[in-house]
Design a protein around this motif. Structure first.
Motif, PDB file in Angstrom:
ATOM      1  N   GLU A   1      72.279  95.238  78.414  1.00 13.79           N
ATOM      2  CA  GLU A   1      72.356  93.401  78.051  1.00 13.79           C
ATOM      3  C   GLU A   1      71.967  93.135  76.343  1.00 13.79           C
ATOM      4  O   GLU A   1      72.678  91.520  76.237  1.00 13.79           O
ATOM      5  CB  GLU A   1      70.979  93.163  79.126  1.00 13.79           C
ATOM      6  N   ALA A   2      70.980  93.331  75.977  1.00 10.85           N
ATOM      7  CA  ALA A   2      70.878  93.198  74.427  1.00 10.85           C
ATOM      8  C   ALA A   2      72.769  92.938  73.461  1.00 10.85           C
ATOM      9  O   ALA A   2      72.486  91.240  73.038  1.00 10.85           O
ATOM     10  CB  ALA A   2      70.173  93.612  73.830  1.00 10.85           C
ATOM     11  N   VAL A   3      73.213  93.635  72.948  1.00  8.91           N
ATOM     12  CA  VAL A   3      74.047  93.195  72.947  1.00  8.91           C
ATOM     13  C   VAL A   3      75.281  92.145  73.874  1.00  8.91           C
ATOM     14  O   VAL A   3      75.746  91.383  72.446  1.00  8.91           O
ATOM     15  CB  VAL A   3      75.103  94.914  72.734  1.00  8.91           C
ATOM     16  N   LEU A   4      75.095  92.148  74.139  1.00 11.53           N
ATOM     17  CA  LEU A   4      76.511  91.289  75.523  1.00 11.53           C
ATOM     18  C   LEU A   4      75.961  89.792  74.981  1.00 11.53           C
ATOM     19  O   LEU A   4      76.369  89.264  74.575  1.00 11.53           O
ATOM     20  CB  LEU A   4      76.088  90.764  76.717  1.00 11.53           C
ATOM     21  N   LYS A   5      74.368  89.675  75.169  1.00 15.58           N
ATOM     22  CA  LYS A   5      73.442  88.281  74.661  1.00 15.58           C
ATOM     23  C   LYS A   5      73.747  87.976  73.691  1.00 15.58           C
ATOM     24  O   LYS A   5      74.304  87.098  73.028  1.00 15.58           O
ATOM     25  CB  LYS A   5      72.125  88.140  74.957  1.00 15.58           C
ATOM     26  N   ASP A   6      73.735  88.519  72.595  1.00 14.10           N
ATOM     27  CA  ASP A   6      73.756  88.591  70.495  1.00 14.10           C
ATOM     28  C   ASP A   6      75.477  88.095  71.133  1.00 14.10           C
ATOM     29  O   ASP A   6      76.147  86.783  70.168  1.00 14.10           O
ATOM     30  CB  ASP A   6      73.930  90.166  70.432  1.00 14.10           C
ATOM     31  N   TYR A   7      76.709  88.988  71.794  1.00 13.59           N
ATOM     32  CA  TYR A   7      77.627  88.667  71.185  1.00 13.59           C
ATOM     33  C   TYR A   7      78.145  87.317  71.797  1.00 13.59           C
ATOM     34  O   TYR A   7      79.207  86.973  71.804  1.00 13.59           O
ATOM     35  CB  TYR A   7      78.368  89.815  71.968  1.00 13.59           C
ATOM     36  N   ALA A   8      77.501  87.696  72.748  1.00 12.11           N
ATOM     37  CA  ALA A   8      78.117  85.363  73.781  1.00 12.11           C
ATOM     38  C   ALA A   8      77.749  84.724  73.255  1.00 12.11           C
ATOM     39  O   ALA A   8      77.767  83.784  73.739  1.00 12.11           O
ATOM     40  CB  ALA A   8      77.298  85.890  74.992  1.00 12.11           C
ATOM     41  N   THR A   9      76.824  84.339  71.883  1.00  9.36           N
ATOM     42  CA  THR A   9      76.708  83.417  70.890  1.00  9.36           C
ATOM     43  C   THR A   9      77.655  82.634  70.426  1.00  9.36           C
ATOM     44  O   THR A   9      77.718  82.281  69.624  1.00  9.36           O
ATOM     45  CB  THR A   9      75.227  83.640  70.618  1.00  9.36           C
ATOM     46  N   GLY A  10      78.553  83.742  70.724  1.00  9.86           N
ATOM     47  CA  GLY A  10      79.979  83.735  69.681  1.00  9.86           C
ATOM     48  C   GLY A  10      79.402  84.748  67.804  1.00  9.86           C
ATOM     49  O   GLY A  10      80.293  84.024  66.794  1.00  9.86           O
ATOM     50  N   ASP A  11      78.589  85.080  68.171  1.00 10.62           N
ATOM     51  CA  ASP A  11      78.678  85.912  66.595  1.00 10.62           C
ATOM     52  C   ASP A  11      79.586  87.225  66.426  1.00 10.62           C
ATOM     53  O   ASP A  11      79.011  88.243  66.412  1.00 10.62           O
ATOM     54  CB  ASP A  11      76.884  86.249  67.006  1.00 10.62           C
ATOM     55  N   ILE A  12      80.488  86.532  65.703  1.00 11.93           N
ATOM     56  CA  ILE A  12      81.931  87.689  65.540  1.00 11.93           C
ATOM     57  C   ILE A  12      81.975  87.590  64.434  1.00 11.93           C
ATOM     58  O   ILE A  12      82.208  86.386  64.410  1.00 11.93           O
ATOM     59  CB  ILE A  12      83.096  87.276  66.147  1.00 11.93           C
ATOM     60  N   THR A  13      81.447  88.668  63.512  1.00  8.97           N
ATOM     61  CA  THR A  13      82.157  88.077  61.765  1.00  8.97           C
ATOM     62  C   THR A  13      83.979  88.201  61.417  1.00  8.97           C
ATOM     63  O   THR A  13      84.558  89.004  62.054  1.00  8.97           O
ATOM     64  CB  THR A  13      81.846  89.686  60.711  1.00  8.97           C
ATOM     65  N   GLU A  14      83.665  87.784  60.457  1.00  6.70           N
ATOM     66  CA  GLU A  14      85.271  87.797  59.610  1.00  6.70           C
ATOM     67  C   GLU A  14      85.511  89.259  59.992  1.00  6.70           C
ATOM     68  O   GLU A  14      86.815  89.487  60.489  1.00  6.70           O
ATOM     69  CB  GLU A  14      85.336  87.685  58.744  1.00  6.70           C
ATOM     70  N   ASP A  15      85.059  89.859  59.794  1.00 10.03           N
ATOM     71  CA  ASP A  15      85.908  91.555  59.313  1.00 10.03           C
ATOM     72  C   ASP A  15      85.688  92.086  60.564  1.00 10.03           C
ATOM     73  O   ASP A  15      86.611  92.899  61.315  1.00 10.03           O
ATOM     74  CB  ASP A  15      83.880  92.639  58.437  1.00 10.03           C
TER      75      ASP A  15
END
Length: 504
Positions: free
Chosen positions: A377-391
């Protein structure tokens, strides 16, 4: 004693002495052994430039009876693959006949009107050919792999199985018994139970796709031979089918061979689909299923998304790769590498002809069930904010592109891929143009897709494992916890269908 005997005795004693003597030890190496972990500091040599991969694109043809044909020549090996796709599958199951399409697929290659199942098996073996029948949510696939030299007789067998199945009562009953045994076994399979619950949540309990895979014990018992015949006669029609061919052949000759075997197949109007609508999004729930003797728990989170032809489909698929589509993706890194609670926790984005599905799946150590779900749940919440790096984005793009040569390596894969593209409504050059489209895909587009479709608040949760390790689920406040152990295992009361003769 003769000299010859003395000589033989001497040789024997000499050999015995040599065998029993201690072997000479090699001289100690003057070079010291490297430290055990020295390899960690070494770097592999740089790879030479990799030539670009060019995905195949088929030629499109058709027979006079409206049977579409896709052709792709590949003369690298003397093998031909022919896949006949029927565009109706489980979605053709009547409401009270769950598992009918799977039943048809299981009996289809059990003999034809002119060949018993044993004769069919022997002829395929003599030709070194392989013929399989696979049902799916939205279609059937009859897949033939044969040598170029045996193409014509192998095509005869494919056409006979597709057009002239016998559905002999003895074969029907034998397959019924095997199917019922398999359904009983599924009740003890945590992964199968989780998949069935996910399907029910995604598509609804009244939709054919929302039924347990293969049907229920009650529905399979109620299926008659007449149901199999009617299903085949209704949906196995050239105007509801597609032939996809890849391998060592000449196009015009192949078309002539196909016309000889499928040209007389008569088209017929296919009844329009009258499927119930998918369920509307409602409050999030956590489904609990008890497997008290298990040492692991199955976790599954899933939701419907967008269609394969949606403008954001590629962005969503790319976002998924960085989240959980690779071994190095965020989900697996956290649950496996950091926590050590699973062999693998991955996510996927899949499409069928009516919708798309985003899913997170994995098996975790039972005692860490609640903590694992908390981490997911924590990983999904963080990623669902659009927090994807260029790498991460670049790594995801490379992962997609570098998987293509292997994914389209064989004639089997190529023929099947063309069918999939057609079913999804995607252009046949979809993979050929993918590198350019991926190159133009920006971080903002992927982040936007993540925010729109990967919000964990939209994902129902299914947990299958020991009940004692699920006691903290309510404390996560993901939604009400609903115990469906009895329903999932077929222990709850079901309305019994009317009793009918099994094979008539």
């Amino acid at each position: 004693m003769s000299r010859r005997r003395l000589s033989a005795l001497g040789l024997f004693l000499l050999a015995l002495g040599c065998a029993s003597s201690k072997p000479a030890q090699p001289p100690a190496s003057a070079v010291p052994a490297p430290p055990p972990d020295a390899w960690r500091n070494t770097q592999p040599p740089s790879l030479a430039a990799v030539p670009p991969f060019r995905a195949p694109v088929p030629a499109q043809r058709s027979l006079p009876n409206r049977l579409g044909v896709l052709l792709r020549e590949n003369h690298a090996v003397p093998v031909v693959v022919v896949e006949l796709a029927i565009r109706t599958g489980v979605d053709g199951d009547p409401p009270d006949k769950a598992g009918l399409a799977d039943f048809v697929a299981a009996v289809l290659d059990e003999g034809t009107k002119s060949r018993t199942n044993q004769q069919l098996a022997e002829q395929l073996e003599n030709l070194a050919a392989n013929l399989s029948v696979s049902p799916g949510l939205d279609g059937f696939r009859l897949h033939l792999n044969c040598l170029t030299d045996t193409l014509e007789p192998a095509l005869d067998l494919l056409a006979d199985v597709a057009l002239n199945p016998a559905f002999r009562p003895a074969d029907v009953e034998r397959v019924r018994g095997i199917t019922l045994t398999g359904l009983q076994q599924r009740r003890g399979n945590p992964g199968a139970l989780a998949s069935d619950e996910v399907a029910r949540l995604l598509y609804g309990p009244k939709h054919p796709w929302g039924q347990p895979a293969g049907g229920t014990v009650e529905s399979v018992r109620s299926i008659r031979r007449q149901d199999l015949v009617r299903f085949h006669d209704t949906y196995f029609r050239p105007n509801n089918a597609l032939l996809s061919v890849s391998g060592d052949f000449e196009p015009e000759k192949m078309l002539a061979l196909l016309a000889e075997r499928f040209g007389a197949w008569r088209p017929k109007a296919v009844p329009p689909s009258r499927l119930p609508p998918f369920p509307k999004d409602g409050p999030r729930t956590v489904i609990s299923i008890d497997m008290s003797d298990g040492t692991q728990s199955q976790l599954a989170l899933a939701t419907r998304t967008i269609s394969a032809t949606h403008s954001e489909a590629l962005a969503l698929s790319t976002a998924n790769v960085a989240l959980g589509g690779l071994f190095t993706s965020r989900l697996n890194h956290q649950l496996r590498e950091v926590r050590g609670w699973t062999y693998g926790m991955f996510s996927s984005v899949g499409f069928n002809k009516r919708t798309g599905v985003f899913q997170v799946r994995g098996s975790v150590v039972a005692q860490h069930t609640v903590d694992s779900l908390k981490d997911v749940e924590a990983v999904l919440k963080d990623y669902a904010t659009g927090d994807i790096t260029e790498d991460e984005l670049q790594h995801a793009k490379e992962g997609i592109l570098q998987s293509l040569p292997q994914a389209l390596e064989t004639n089997d894969a190529v023929a099947s891929t063309f069918v999939t593209l057609t079913n999804l409504g995607r252009p046949l050059d979809w993979y050929a143009t993918l590198p350019a489209r991926l190159g133009a895909l920006g971080r903002d587009e992927v982040a936007r897709a993540s925010r729109a479709y990967l919000d964990p608040a939209k994902l129902p949760v299914v947990v299958v494992g020991p009940k004692k390790n699920q006691e903290g689920l309510a404390e996560l406040q993901l939604g009400p916890v609903i115990d469906r152990t009895a329903e999932a295992k077929g222990l709850a009361a079901r309305p019994a269908p009317p009793s009918v003769p099994s094979a008539r």
